[in-house]
Structures are given as structure tokens and as C-alpha cells.
Design a protein around this motif. Structure first.
Motif, short mmCIF file in Angstrom:
data_model
loop_
_atom_site.label_atom_id
_atom_site.label_comp_id
_atom_site.label_asym_id
_atom_site.label_seq_id
_atom_site.Cartn_x
_atom_site.Cartn_y
_atom_site.Cartn_z
N THR A 35 -19.59 11.31 9.37
CA THR A 35 -20.37 10.63 8.29
C THR A 35 -19.21 10.46 7.33
OG1 THR A 35 -22.18 12.14 8.83
CG2 THR A 35 -22.75 10.95 6.61
N PRO A 36 -19.30 8.59 7.30
CA PRO A 36 -18.44 8.04 6.57
C PRO A 36 -18.49 8.20 5.26
CG PRO A 36 -19.41 6.41 7.38
CD PRO A 36 -19.74 6.98 7.65
N GLU A 37 -17.50 9.26 3.97
CA GLU A 37 -17.20 9.37 2.93
C GLU A 37 -16.47 8.18 2.14
OE1 GLU A 37 -17.79 13.76 2.28
OE2 GLU A 37 -16.44 13.45 3.99
N THR A 38 -16.35 8.76 0.83
CA THR A 38 -15.43 7.74 0.54
C THR A 38 -14.10 8.38 -1.05
OG1 THR A 38 -16.59 5.84 0.06
CG2 THR A 38 -14.80 5.65 -1.36
N VAL A 39 -13.06 8.58 -1.08
CA VAL A 39 -11.96 9.75 -0.53
C VAL A 39 -11.07 9.12 -1.09
CG1 VAL A 39 -10.63 11.02 -0.61
CG2 VAL A 39 -13.03 11.43 0.34
N SER A 40 -10.74 8.88 -2.79
CA SER A 40 -9.16 7.80 -3.75
C SER A 40 -9.81 6.76 -3.49
CB SER A 40 -8.07 8.38 -2.72
OG SER A 40 -8.41 9.71 -3.42
N GLY A 41 -11.02 6.15 -3.11
CA GLY A 41 -11.03 5.04 -2.55
C GLY A 41 -11.01 3.87 -1.24
N ARG A 42 -11.32 4.97 -0.53
CA ARG A 42 -11.35 4.78 0.51
C ARG A 42 -12.25 5.52 1.64
NH1 ARG A 42 -5.48 6.71 2.49
NH2 ARG A 42 -6.48 6.54 5.10
N GLN A 43 -12.80 4.68 2.23
CA GLN A 43 -13.69 5.14 3.26
C GLN A 43 -13.08 5.78 3.88
OE1 GLN A 43 -16.99 2.91 6.22
NE2 GLN A 43 -18.07 3.53 3.48
N ILE A 44 -13.20 7.41 5.18
CA ILE A 44 -12.58 8.04 5.82
C ILE A 44 -13.95 8.54 6.67
CG2 ILE A 44 -10.62 8.74 4.58
CD1 ILE A 44 -11.65 11.45 4.58
N ALA A 45 -13.90 9.03 8.30
CA ALA A 45 -14.23 9.68 8.61
C ALA A 45 -13.85 10.25 9.78
CB ALA A 45 -15.46 8.19 9.14
N LYS A 87 0.79 -0.92 0.07
CA LYS A 87 0.47 0.18 0.27
C LYS A 87 1.25 1.27 0.18
CE LYS A 87 -3.59 1.91 2.51
NZ LYS A 87 -4.74 2.51 3.62
#
Length: 256
Positions: free
Chosen positions: A187-197, A2
Motif C-alpha cells: 500500500t503506497p505511503e509517503t515518506v520524506s515527501g516520496r511515495q513508496i510501496a 536529487k
């Protein structure tokens, strides 16, 4: 693996996708430093969007990257020329440090000068400089401070400037009470294929950090701390039209 993939994305050649002036871009990448030299603090911070392969100049963020860690880049494409650092400029822009390690990489100047250092537009004056008394009449008002992703640390100059202005006004207005509300973008969001919160508890950490700062600067004035998760974007001008930045905030409300 990664880490290697992230590094490759950071060093990728410029993509062919064109970005429109004012377009909001948001991605995660390893930052790269360009060793330009137009005096102190003139080096460039660059980051490549892994989806488009396009590299951006993110040097104008009020808080800087750390090349040991990935950053969440949020910014708008500027009409400014690429000349200072060689890549499309994001302005306004934010670069929040994330807990994912990167391999350090530095590019030579390659003929790009970087930017001569100048004080940021939000620049706090020394305490020896008298503050002008804000004119009345005074009524309920809200001041907002901002944070990096998932942190409660006050950003040097950026938050200092906002808090200094707030305290100057509060001293003149003499409200009966301050209520500080911290918010978290949980609230979870997807950025560059990753879920971040963000962690929900960072809302409380932000509220208590600002409340404690105000208690020290304004002794004797009651300060209450509250917090909320699931923050929504706002249009406050100090967030510079960046929705994610507006969510990571603490509001200082003066009550009369």
C-alpha cells in the motif's frame, strides 16, 4: 540534483527540533559513516531526517546501511546518551537499503569513540552447540521472519536466529505440515515527501525463500507457500515495535 539534495540533507547540521524518548521516526536519507575506533566494527552509521534536520545514530540496526545508497530509516528515539557517536540514538532501528545512489561521505571520529563490538542479542549458536529441546505440550504455533524493504533476502543473524529457533521447536513438536505466508507492504505511503510501496510480488518471493529454507532444513515435512499483498502491522515482539518492519514479513505456521 536529487542526489545532491539528498547528500546535503545527510550532512546537515543538527536541527533544533527535539525528539521525545520512544517517538517513532521514519525518513529517507543518505547514510554517513563516522570513523570512530573502539576496535573492530565500532564505526558509526548516521542519517539526517530531511524534514527536521536532526541527525540520528542508526548503528544499532540488525542490517547495516551501504553508503552508496539511500536508506529508509525506521526507529524509536532512545533514552541512551549521544556519547558513542555524537547524535541521538535510535533503538530499536531498521535501515533498509533503497535503489537510489548516494555520494559516499565519511566523518572523522571527532572525539567520539563509537561502540565496542559485542554479539547481537539475536545471535545464532554454531551448529556444534546442542540445542535444548523445547518443552511440550505442542500445539499450532506461528514463527515470523522479517525483511528489508522490498527484499526477500534473509538478514544475517536476525533471520538466522528466528529460523533456528523455529526449526528447533518444529523438530521437537513434529507437526504434520508447515504453511509459509509471505507478506508485502504494497500500500503506497509517503515518506520524506516520496511515495513508496513494496512490489506485490515480493510477498511470493519471501514465502518461497522461507519455504525452500525449511524444506532443506526439515526434509520430508510438507511445506506449503502462500502470499498476501497489502500487509498490515502486527505486534509480534521480534519486529521490535516498528510497524513497517512488522509488515515486511513471512509467517511460518505449524499445523498438527
Amino acid at each position: 540534483m536529487k542526489k545532491l539534495i539528498t547528500l546535503i540533507a545527510a550532512l546537515a547540521p543538527l536541527g533544533s527540533a527535539s525528539a521525545q524518548t520512544g517517538e517513532l521516526v521514519r525518513f529517507i536519507a543518505c547514510p554517513v559513516y563516522r570513523d570512530a575506533d573502539s576496535g573492530k566494527k565500532s564505526g558509526c552509521w548516521l542519517a539526517t531526517d530531511p524534514a527536521s534536520g536532526k541527525r540520528y545514530d542508526v548503528s544499532l540496526s540488525p542490517y547495516k546501511p551501504n553508503w552508496d545508497f539511500a536508506v529508509l530509516v525506521e526507529g524509536r528515539v532512545s533514552a541512551a546518551p549521544n556519547a558513542p557517536c555524537g547524535d541521538t540514538v535510535l533503538d530499536p532501528v531498521r535501515t533498509s537499503i533503497l535503489p537510489e545512489q548516494c555520494v559516499r561521505h565519511m566523518l572523522p571520529a571527532e572525539g567520539y569513540p563509537g561502540r565496542k563490538f559485542k554479539l547481537p542479542p539475536r545471535n545464532i549458536q554454531p551448529l556444534s552447540v546442542a540445542r535444548a529441546v523445547p518443552p511440550g505440550p505442542y500445539a499450532e504455533r506461528v514463527f515470523t521472519t522479517y525483511f528489508e524493504w522490498d527484499r526477500d533476502f534473509l538478514v544475517y543473524q536476525y533471520d538466522d536466529f528466528i529460523i533456528d529457533n523455529a526449526v528447533t521447536w518444529i523438530r521437537a513438536a513434529k507437526p504434520k505440515k508447515l504453511v509459509v505466508t509471505g507478506f508485502a507492504a504494497s500500500t503506497p505511503e509517503t515518506v520524506s515527501g516520496r511515495q513508496i510501496a513494496e512490489r506485490p510480488e515480493v510477498a511470493r518471493e519471501r514465502a518461497e525463500s522461507i519455504a525452500q529454507t525449511l524444506r532443506r532444513l526439515l526434509p520430508g515435512l510438507p511445506v506449503e507457500a502462500r502470499w498476501e499483498a497489502g500487509a498490515q502491522p502486527t505486534s509480534d515482539p521480534d519486529a521490535d515495535t516498528i510497524p513497517g518492519q512488522s509488515q515486511r514479513r513471512a509467517e511460518i505456521r505449524a499445523l498438527f
